[in-house]
Design an enzyme around this catalytic site. Structure first.
Site, PDB file in Angstrom:
ATOM      1  N   HIS A   1      17.675   6.191  62.682  1.00 23.37           N
ATOM      2  CA  HIS A   1      16.981   4.903  62.577  1.00 23.37           C
ATOM      3  C   HIS A   1      15.493   5.134  62.388  1.00 23.37           C
ATOM      4  CE1 HIS A   1      15.282   0.998  63.539  1.00 23.37           C
ATOM      5  NE2 HIS A   1      14.461   1.648  64.338  1.00 23.37           N
ATOM      6  N   LYS A  16      20.779   8.978  65.819  1.00 27.39           N
ATOM      7  CA  LYS A  16      21.915   8.247  66.375  1.00 27.39           C
ATOM      8  C   LYS A  16      22.969   9.227  66.890  1.00 27.39           C
ATOM      9  CE  LYS A  16      21.026   4.369  63.194  1.00 27.39           C
ATOM     10  NZ  LYS A  16      21.576   3.479  62.148  1.00 27.39           N
ATOM     11  N   ASN A  57      25.122   6.515  59.754  1.00 24.30           N
ATOM     12  CA  ASN A  57      24.014   6.910  58.881  1.00 24.30           C
ATOM     13  C   ASN A  57      22.902   7.674  59.588  1.00 24.30           C
ATOM     14  OD1 ASN A  57      22.851   4.759  60.160  1.00 24.30           O
ATOM     15  ND2 ASN A  57      22.540   3.516  58.330  1.00 24.30           N
ATOM     16  N   TYR A  66      18.644  -4.062  68.178  1.00 19.52           N
ATOM     17  CA  TYR A  66      19.231  -4.588  66.933  1.00 19.52           C
ATOM     18  C   TYR A  66      19.412  -6.109  66.982  1.00 19.52           C
ATOM     19  CZ  TYR A  66      20.251   0.013  64.839  1.00 19.52           C
ATOM     20  OH  TYR A  66      20.154   1.260  64.251  1.00 19.52           O
ATOM     21  N   GLU A  89       9.480  -1.794  68.812  1.00 22.88           N
ATOM     22  CA  GLU A  89      10.510  -0.815  69.173  1.00 22.88           C
ATOM     23  C   GLU A  89       9.941   0.284  70.077  1.00 22.88           C
ATOM     24  OE1 GLU A  89      12.075   0.272  65.320  1.00 22.88           O
ATOM     25  OE2 GLU A  89      13.286  -1.559  65.198  1.00 22.88           O
TER      26      GLU A  89
HETATM   27  P1  GTP Z   1      18.364   1.144  60.979  1.00 24.60           P
HETATM   28  O1  GTP Z   1      17.261   2.139  60.760  1.00 24.60           O
HETATM   29  O2  GTP Z   1      19.500   1.657  61.816  1.00 24.60           O
HETATM   30  O3  GTP Z   1      17.818  -0.190  61.457  1.00 24.60           O
HETATM   31  O4  GTP Z   1      18.991   0.946  59.517  1.00 24.60           O
HETATM   32  P2  GTP Z   1      18.390   0.145  58.288  1.00 24.60           P
HETATM   33  O5  GTP Z   1      17.068  -0.459  58.660  1.00 24.60           O
HETATM   34  O6  GTP Z   1      18.444   1.044  57.107  1.00 24.60           O
HETATM   35  O7  GTP Z   1      19.474  -1.005  58.095  1.00 24.60           O
HETATM   36  P3  GTP Z   1      19.608  -2.403  58.854  1.00 24.60           P
HETATM   37  O8  GTP Z   1      18.510  -2.591  59.841  1.00 24.60           O
HETATM   38  O9  GTP Z   1      19.827  -3.445  57.819  1.00 24.60           O
HETATM   39  O10 GTP Z   1      20.988  -2.202  59.628  1.00 24.60           O
HETATM   40  C1  GTP Z   1      21.015  -1.602  60.914  1.00 24.60           C
HETATM   41  C2  GTP Z   1      22.224  -0.714  61.015  1.00 24.60           C
HETATM   42  O11 GTP Z   1      23.388  -1.507  61.014  1.00 24.60           O
HETATM   43  C3  GTP Z   1      22.405   0.246  59.847  1.00 24.60           C
HETATM   44  O12 GTP Z   1      21.734   1.459  60.028  1.00 24.60           O
HETATM   45  C4  GTP Z   1      23.902   0.457  59.831  1.00 24.60           C
HETATM   46  O13 GTP Z   1      24.269   1.467  60.762  1.00 24.60           O
HETATM   47  C5  GTP Z   1      24.421  -0.861  60.306  1.00 24.60           C
HETATM   48  N1  GTP Z   1      24.790  -1.702  59.161  1.00 24.60           N
HETATM   49  C6  GTP Z   1      23.987  -2.431  58.349  1.00 24.60           C
HETATM   50  N2  GTP Z   1      24.680  -3.051  57.398  1.00 24.60           N
HETATM   51  C7  GTP Z   1      25.973  -2.711  57.603  1.00 24.60           C
HETATM   52  C8  GTP Z   1      27.191  -3.022  56.965  1.00 24.60           C
HETATM   53  O14 GTP Z   1      27.240  -3.772  55.974  1.00 24.60           O
HETATM   54  N3  GTP Z   1      28.341  -2.462  57.485  1.00 24.60           N
HETATM   55  C9  GTP Z   1      28.309  -1.641  58.572  1.00 24.60           C
HETATM   56  N4  GTP Z   1      29.447  -1.119  59.038  1.00 24.60           N
HETATM   57  N5  GTP Z   1      27.179  -1.318  59.197  1.00 24.60           N
HETATM   58  C10 GTP Z   1      26.028  -1.835  58.729  1.00 24.60           C
HETATM   59 MG    MG Z   2      16.763  -1.599  60.392  1.00 30.78          MG
END
Ligand code: GTP
Ligand code: MG
Length: 149
Positions: A115, A9, A112, A49, A126
């Site tokens: 991805h 990212k 974070n 997303y 994807e």
């Molecule tokens: P990705 O690999 O980026 O998809 O992350 P993930 O699979 O570990 O998490 P998820 O798909 O649930 O969420 C996608 C992204 O949204 C995360 O990587 C975070 O950057 C963001 N995100 C998820 N939950 C939160 C939250 O509660 N607060 C905030 N600020 N960002 C969030």
């Molecule tokens: Mg995810």
């Protein structure tokens, strides 16, 4: 062979962690089959997303992902989808285990670093969203017999 979609990212690129992330996947034994540095359009970000549309963090996530260059990659190997998720660590870097990428290098869920696709079906979706088939290179690493029995 199984493939997964990995993206460094904008925070990872800005923080000069591209080499570190690629090294971890290479050293583990996975094979790089696609790689590009790119700007992400709002359209691509929303499609990538789409499961999070309507959530409170969605707009912030869109702004963040489109805020600077992203390194998009496809990695190949047996079990790579689940293994990459383990290497990346929990979504919230504060609870991600030390030794994982997020656990070692990040402190905030909205920054974070990386991805990784969460399932084989998601990975296929994807990969075709981010890459043209002709930009993925199928190749047999010469060290394969030292990696796999
Ligand atoms: P990705 O690999 O980026 O998809 O992350 P993930 O699979 O570990 O998490 P998820 O798909 O649930 O969420 C996608 C992204 O949204 C995360 O990587 C975070 O950057 C963001 N995100 C998820 N939950 C939160 C939250 O509660 N607060 C905030 N600020 N960002 C969030
Ligand atoms: Mg995810």
């Amino acid at each position: 062979m199984e493939r997964t979609f990995i993206a460094i990212k904008p925070d990872g690129v800005q923080r000069r962690l591209v080499g570190e992330v690629i090294s971890r996947f290479e050293e583990k034994g996975f094979t790089l089959v696609g790689l590009k540095l790119m700007s992400v359009s709002r359209e691509l970000a929303e499609s990538h997303y789409e499961v999070h549309k309507g959530k409170p963090f969605f707009d912030g996530l869109m702004k963040f992902i489109t805020s600077g260059p992203v390194v998009a990659m496809v990695w190949e190997g047996d079990g790579v989808v689940a293994a990459a998720r383990k290497m990346i660590g929990a979504t919230n870097p504060l609870t991600a285990e030390p030794g994982t990428i997020r656990g070692d290098y990040a402190v905030s869920v909205g920054r974070n670093l990386i991805h990784g696709s969460d399932a084989i079906e998601t990975a296929n979706r994807e990969i075709s969203l981010w890459f043209k088939e002709e930009d993925l290179i199928a190749w047999e690493p010469s060290i394969m017999s030292w990696l796999v029995e």
